[in-house]
Write an enzyme that holds these catalytic residues in place. Structure first.
Site, PDB file in Angstrom:
ATOM      1  N   GLY A 193      21.814  60.918  19.902  1.00 48.89           N
ATOM      2  CA  GLY A 193      21.251  62.075  19.220  1.00 48.89           C
ATOM      3  C   GLY A 193      22.293  63.135  18.985  1.00 48.89           C
ATOM      4  O   GLY A 193      23.449  63.009  19.392  1.00 48.89           O
ATOM      5  N   GLU A 194      21.874  64.191  18.309  1.00 50.62           N
ATOM      6  CA  GLU A 194      22.787  65.275  17.959  1.00 50.62           C
ATOM      7  C   GLU A 194      22.142  66.599  18.313  1.00 50.62           C
ATOM      8  O   GLU A 194      20.969  66.834  18.024  1.00 50.62           O
ATOM      9  CB  GLU A 194      23.101  65.232  16.465  1.00 50.62           C
ATOM     10  CG  GLU A 194      24.117  66.272  16.023  1.00 50.62           C
ATOM     11  CD  GLU A 194      24.549  66.071  14.574  1.00 50.62           C
ATOM     12  OE1 GLU A 194      25.128  67.008  14.004  1.00 50.62           O
ATOM     13  OE2 GLU A 194      24.295  64.980  14.025  1.00 50.62           O
ATOM     14  N   PHE A 197      25.586  71.681  19.392  1.00 53.58           N
ATOM     15  CA  PHE A 197      27.022  71.817  19.580  1.00 53.58           C
ATOM     16  C   PHE A 197      27.721  70.486  19.826  1.00 53.58           C
ATOM     17  O   PHE A 197      28.831  70.459  20.340  1.00 53.58           O
ATOM     18  CB  PHE A 197      27.309  72.773  20.744  1.00 53.58           C
ATOM     19  CG  PHE A 197      26.671  74.118  20.552  1.00 53.58           C
ATOM     20  CD1 PHE A 197      27.200  75.024  19.646  1.00 53.58           C
ATOM     21  CD2 PHE A 197      25.533  74.472  21.246  1.00 53.58           C
ATOM     22  CE1 PHE A 197      26.604  76.255  19.448  1.00 53.58           C
ATOM     23  CE2 PHE A 197      24.925  75.702  21.057  1.00 53.58           C
ATOM     24  CZ  PHE A 197      25.465  76.598  20.152  1.00 53.58           C
ATOM     25  N   GLY A 198      27.086  69.387  19.473  1.00 54.62           N
ATOM     26  CA  GLY A 198      27.763  68.121  19.658  1.00 54.62           C
ATOM     27  C   GLY A 198      26.840  66.930  19.518  1.00 54.62           C
ATOM     28  O   GLY A 198      25.638  67.066  19.292  1.00 54.62           O
ATOM     29  N   ASP A 311      18.124  79.500  25.609  1.00 58.10           N
ATOM     30  CA  ASP A 311      17.833  78.506  24.569  1.00 58.10           C
ATOM     31  C   ASP A 311      16.812  77.482  25.074  1.00 58.10           C
ATOM     32  O   ASP A 311      16.990  76.278  24.915  1.00 58.10           O
ATOM     33  CB  ASP A 311      19.120  77.809  24.122  1.00 58.10           C
ATOM     34  CG  ASP A 311      18.992  77.172  22.734  1.00 58.10           C
ATOM     35  OD1 ASP A 311      18.044  77.535  22.002  1.00 58.10           O
ATOM     36  OD2 ASP A 311      19.830  76.320  22.386  1.00 58.10           O
ATOM     37  N   LYS A 313      13.860  75.270  24.784  1.00 54.32           N
ATOM     38  CA  LYS A 313      13.150  74.629  23.669  1.00 54.32           C
ATOM     39  C   LYS A 313      12.905  73.176  24.039  1.00 54.32           C
ATOM     40  O   LYS A 313      13.520  72.643  24.971  1.00 54.32           O
ATOM     41  CB  LYS A 313      13.957  74.730  22.369  1.00 54.32           C
ATOM     42  CG  LYS A 313      15.352  74.108  22.431  1.00 54.32           C
ATOM     43  CD  LYS A 313      16.087  74.304  21.113  1.00 54.32           C
ATOM     44  CE  LYS A 313      17.494  73.723  21.165  1.00 54.32           C
ATOM     45  NZ  LYS A 313      18.206  73.901  19.875  1.00 54.32           N
ATOM     46  N   ASN A 316      15.763  70.793  24.509  1.00 53.67           N
ATOM     47  CA  ASN A 316      16.590  70.997  25.699  1.00 53.67           C
ATOM     48  C   ASN A 316      15.841  70.694  26.990  1.00 53.67           C
ATOM     49  O   ASN A 316      16.301  71.048  28.071  1.00 53.67           O
ATOM     50  CB  ASN A 316      17.122  72.434  25.740  1.00 53.67           C
ATOM     51  CG  ASN A 316      18.237  72.659  24.740  1.00 53.67           C
ATOM     52  OD1 ASN A 316      18.837  71.700  24.254  1.00 53.67           O
ATOM     53  ND2 ASN A 316      18.523  73.909  24.424  1.00 53.67           N
TER      54      ASN A 316
END
EC number: 2.7.11.1
Length: 459
Positions: A193-194, A197-198, A311, A313, A316
């Protein structure tokens, strides 16, 4: 010949040259976001909400200036240069204000060198500084959370710190990920996955599956800022371990490609499971309640140890083999000396659809994590994404308004893919979410109260 600018000049009459100069000042460091949240309607309400800001943000991908688009839109309301300058001074963007109306900027600011002028208000109000990567010493609680060595400077790099993590070479990580194979893991490749930041890849170390995040510079994120987030992630994870925080195993910093190595989470992210990505079965209501409580436990641990995640969510929140929630991505986390402290930052970061109103103004407070968690609770109830431009309302948090206006009920939004949803506990979770999503931060519960509400829901 162009007419001279006056306070009564309409914004819509500014020429392209002036707009381009303004964008050169305001686009960097997301100054346009600060301007957008400062613009009000005649009623005093915010003119731009999270969805509007997301749309301006998306323009960066097409090479357009969000500042120019913002001014084009605002200009349709007959606002003037005087109105704009007042706001620029208010949010301390003095250079573009001086460009428009030099006499409107306080003389004390103009007489200072540029570096001092940019921070003049710090002597009179909350500190507005770049995000630092320091971690405050923290008391030990039930789970391991050790303070960093106080003899070392706060801004030390991870290479010189005792992180207790394995240091991989980039060559090793290339080997264990099949040279960062871009084929999806679901199709037998390594790409999982993406993120913001990476890109995350599946790897294998000593017969153990791991997740390798290869950081990459995104739009508006410089290499230096990416390195700061890399350092911050390692420092937070070095000092805090908890069953509801993802486990960092190691890192690689011997090349231009910074990498972080984590314990593998077989069930991926909450975002993916709620959307039933790759044909996975929908989460049961029982599992969703477990995820909500686990996430709240992780947030409480962070807050009690003076950390603000910034952050929170569904993307995350990762899920292990038992669907235990693990909060991830601490690159934006911020240490706060006191739990109730609100500080300011010159850089607005986070994911807009989850951001509290004060976070859009650059405030850093634990109550912003509470707001973001409220959006996650709505996702758990509804199975809907936090934002969807093809849906009405486009922002998930706006269903709260529809329910309060008695246009709909939470039952109308409850995910039909669940077979075991209990209406009473769904209503209880919605009540907790609604409290978390209060516009005024001081009216939101703290995380201990949210935990209590979720525990009562399961009683």
């Amino acid at each position: 010949m162009n007419k001279p600018l006056t306070p009564s000049t309409y914004i819509r009459n500014l020429n392209v040259g002036i707009l381009r100069k303004l964008s050169d000042f305001i686009d960097p460091q997301e100054g346009w976001k600060k301007l957008a949240v400062a613009i009000k309607k005649p009623s005093g309400d915010d003119r731009y909400n999270q969805f509007h800001i997301r749309r301006f943000e998306a323009l960066l991908q097409t090479g357009k200036s969000p500042t120019c688009e913002l001014l084009f839109d605002w200009g349709t309301t007959n606002c003037t240069v005087g109105d704009l300058v007042d706001l620029l001074v208010q949010i301390e963007l003095f250079a573009p204000a001086t460009l428009l109306l030099p006499d409107a900027v306080p003389q004390t600011v103009k007489s200072l060198p540029p570096r001092e002028a940019a921070t003049v208000a710090q002597t009179h109000g909350p500190c507005q500084e770049k995000d630092r990567t320091s971690v405050m010493p923290m008391p030990k609680l039930e789970h391991s959370c050790e303070p960093p060595d106080s003899s070392s400077p706060d801004n030390r790099s991870v290479e010189s710190s005792d992180t207790r993590f394995h240091s991989f070479s980039f060559h090793e990580l290339k080997s264990i990920t099949n040279n960062f194979d871009e084929q999806p893991a679901s199709a037998g490749g390594n790409r999982m996955g993406e993120g913001g930041f990476g890109v995350v890849y599946k790897g294998c170390v000593n017969n153990t599956i791991v997740a390798v995040k290869k950081l990459g510079a995104m739009v508006e994120i410089s290499t230096e800022e990416l390195k700061q987030q890399f350092d911050q992630e390692i420092k937070v994870m070095a000092t805090c371990q908890h069953e509801n925080l993802v486990e960092l195993l190691g890192f690689s910093s011997d090349s231009d490609n910074l990498c972080l190595v984590y314990a593998y989470m077989p069930n991926g992210s909450l975002l993916d499971r709620l959307s039933c990505l790759d044909g996975t079965p929908p989460l049961s209501w029982h599992t969703r309640c477990k995820v909500a409580q686990g996430t709240a436990n992780g947030i409480r641990f962070l807050h009690e140890n003076h950390h603000i995640h910034r952050d929170i969510k569904s993307a995350n929140i990762l899920l292990d083999k038992d669907f235990t929630a693990k909060i991830s991505d601490f690159g934006l986390a911020r240490a706060s000396a006191r739990l109730a402290q609100t500080v300011m930052t010159s850089r607005i970061v986070g994911t807009t659809a989850y951001m509290a109103p004060e976070a859009l103004r650059g405030e850093i407070t634990p109550k912003s994590d509470i707001y973001s968690f409220g959006v996650v609770l709505l996702e758990l109830i509804t199975g809907l994404a936090a934002v969807d431009e093809n849906r009405e309302p486009q922002l998930l948090l706006d269903i709260k308004e529809e329910i309060e206006d008695e246009e709909k009920t939470i039952e109308d939004y409850t995910d039909e893919k669940m077979s075991d949803a209990d209406p009473a506990s769904v209503e209880a979770m919605y009540s907790a979410a609604s409290q978390c999503l209060h516009e005024k931060k001081n009216r939101r519960p703290d995380i201990a109260k949210v935990q209590q509400l979720l525990q009562e829901m399961s009683a």
